[in-house]
Scaffold this motif. Sequence first.
Motif, short mmCIF file in Angstrom:
data_model
loop_
_atom_site.label_atom_id
_atom_site.label_comp_id
_atom_site.label_asym_id
_atom_site.label_seq_id
_atom_site.Cartn_x
_atom_site.Cartn_y
_atom_site.Cartn_z
N GLU A 36 0.83 -1.20 0.00
CA GLU A 36 0.00 0.00 0.00
C GLU A 36 0.86 1.25 0.00
OE1 GLU A 36 -3.79 1.93 2.45
OE2 GLU A 36 -2.87 0.05 3.09
N THR A 40 -2.29 8.83 0.55
CA THR A 40 -3.62 8.47 0.08
C THR A 40 -3.96 9.24 -1.20
OG1 THR A 40 -4.61 10.20 1.47
CG2 THR A 40 -4.39 7.98 2.42
N ARG A 123 -11.12 -2.73 -4.88
CA ARG A 123 -11.23 -1.64 -3.92
C ARG A 123 -10.69 -0.35 -4.55
NH1 ARG A 123 -11.79 -2.43 1.51
NH2 ARG A 123 -10.20 -0.89 2.07
N HIS A 126 -10.10 2.65 -0.44
CA HIS A 126 -10.50 1.91 0.76
C HIS A 126 -11.99 1.55 0.79
CE1 HIS A 126 -6.53 2.57 2.41
NE2 HIS A 126 -6.65 3.87 2.21
#
Length: 305
Positions: A36, A40, A123, A126
């Motif tokens: 990940e 973000t 996804r 999230h």
Amino acid sequence: MREINNTKIIAVDHGYGNIKTANTVTPTGITAYESEPIFTGNILEYNGIYYRIGEEHKEFIPDKAIDRDYYLLTLMAIAQELNLHSVHEAHVHLAAGLPLTWIRNQREEFRSYLLQNPEIRYRFNHKDYHVRLVGCSLYPQGYPAIVSRMGELKGTNLLADIGNGTMNILYITNKKAQESRCWTEKFGVNQCMITAKNAILDQFGVKIEEATVEQILRFGTADISAPYLDCITAVARQYVADIFATLRKYEYNPDLMRLYVVGGGGCLLRNFGKYDRSRVTILDDICATAKGYEYLAYMSLKRRG
């Protein structure tokens, strides 16, 4: 996003610079990560890989069906539209397009490419999505952006869809598109971007950020010193002059027809072009083509019942 018979119609305009839906615009750059990402923002998780989307633009490729990135971008676009309506599971009918003169040869290949997996779980930012793709309508690029204005297009009109990779040219006579008079030129905004960056490097011996050049092309200015701004402005003015020269190659005459400009290149004409503004209409909505895809697909499915 429209809906018919419990199916969401989601339009995706697969541009080389930006991917657009009826309500969203995202740069097409993709970077893959095995774990990940730290920061973000526009993170797609699919088949165990993370993809950050939107930091840069993709380079031009003539056949999008051979590039896996456009499939991943489509998944993101679907998620963005569904999320706007707080939906995360849906039957989806896609509406998309291809350059005017390429759609005849690439239509079925691109349709198969987009529908390669009928049921998809993934996804995005999230949130989980479960999508069943039930169909795909494909249209020529550019034309759908003005389909809602066809009633205005009396006499001879020329449509120029100036995207990041290509410019699509189409004559529309008395409200009817002329299929025998359409062309695709590899002369998109990215050509201007490359020339501007090279001009700065050649003249000043420094590299300039693409985002800075993009700001100048979109808005006509940026917070940089005058010599750099003047250099890029000169490149942009020449690019716009070359656009009009290309249109004249296809018999464009502003005294005899009206010109309609769609796509991201419209802002360059407005900022750097010399033309009779009473004879040229620039559609500023960068999502106009996607909205046109959505409308045409909805009307087609509605007629089928």
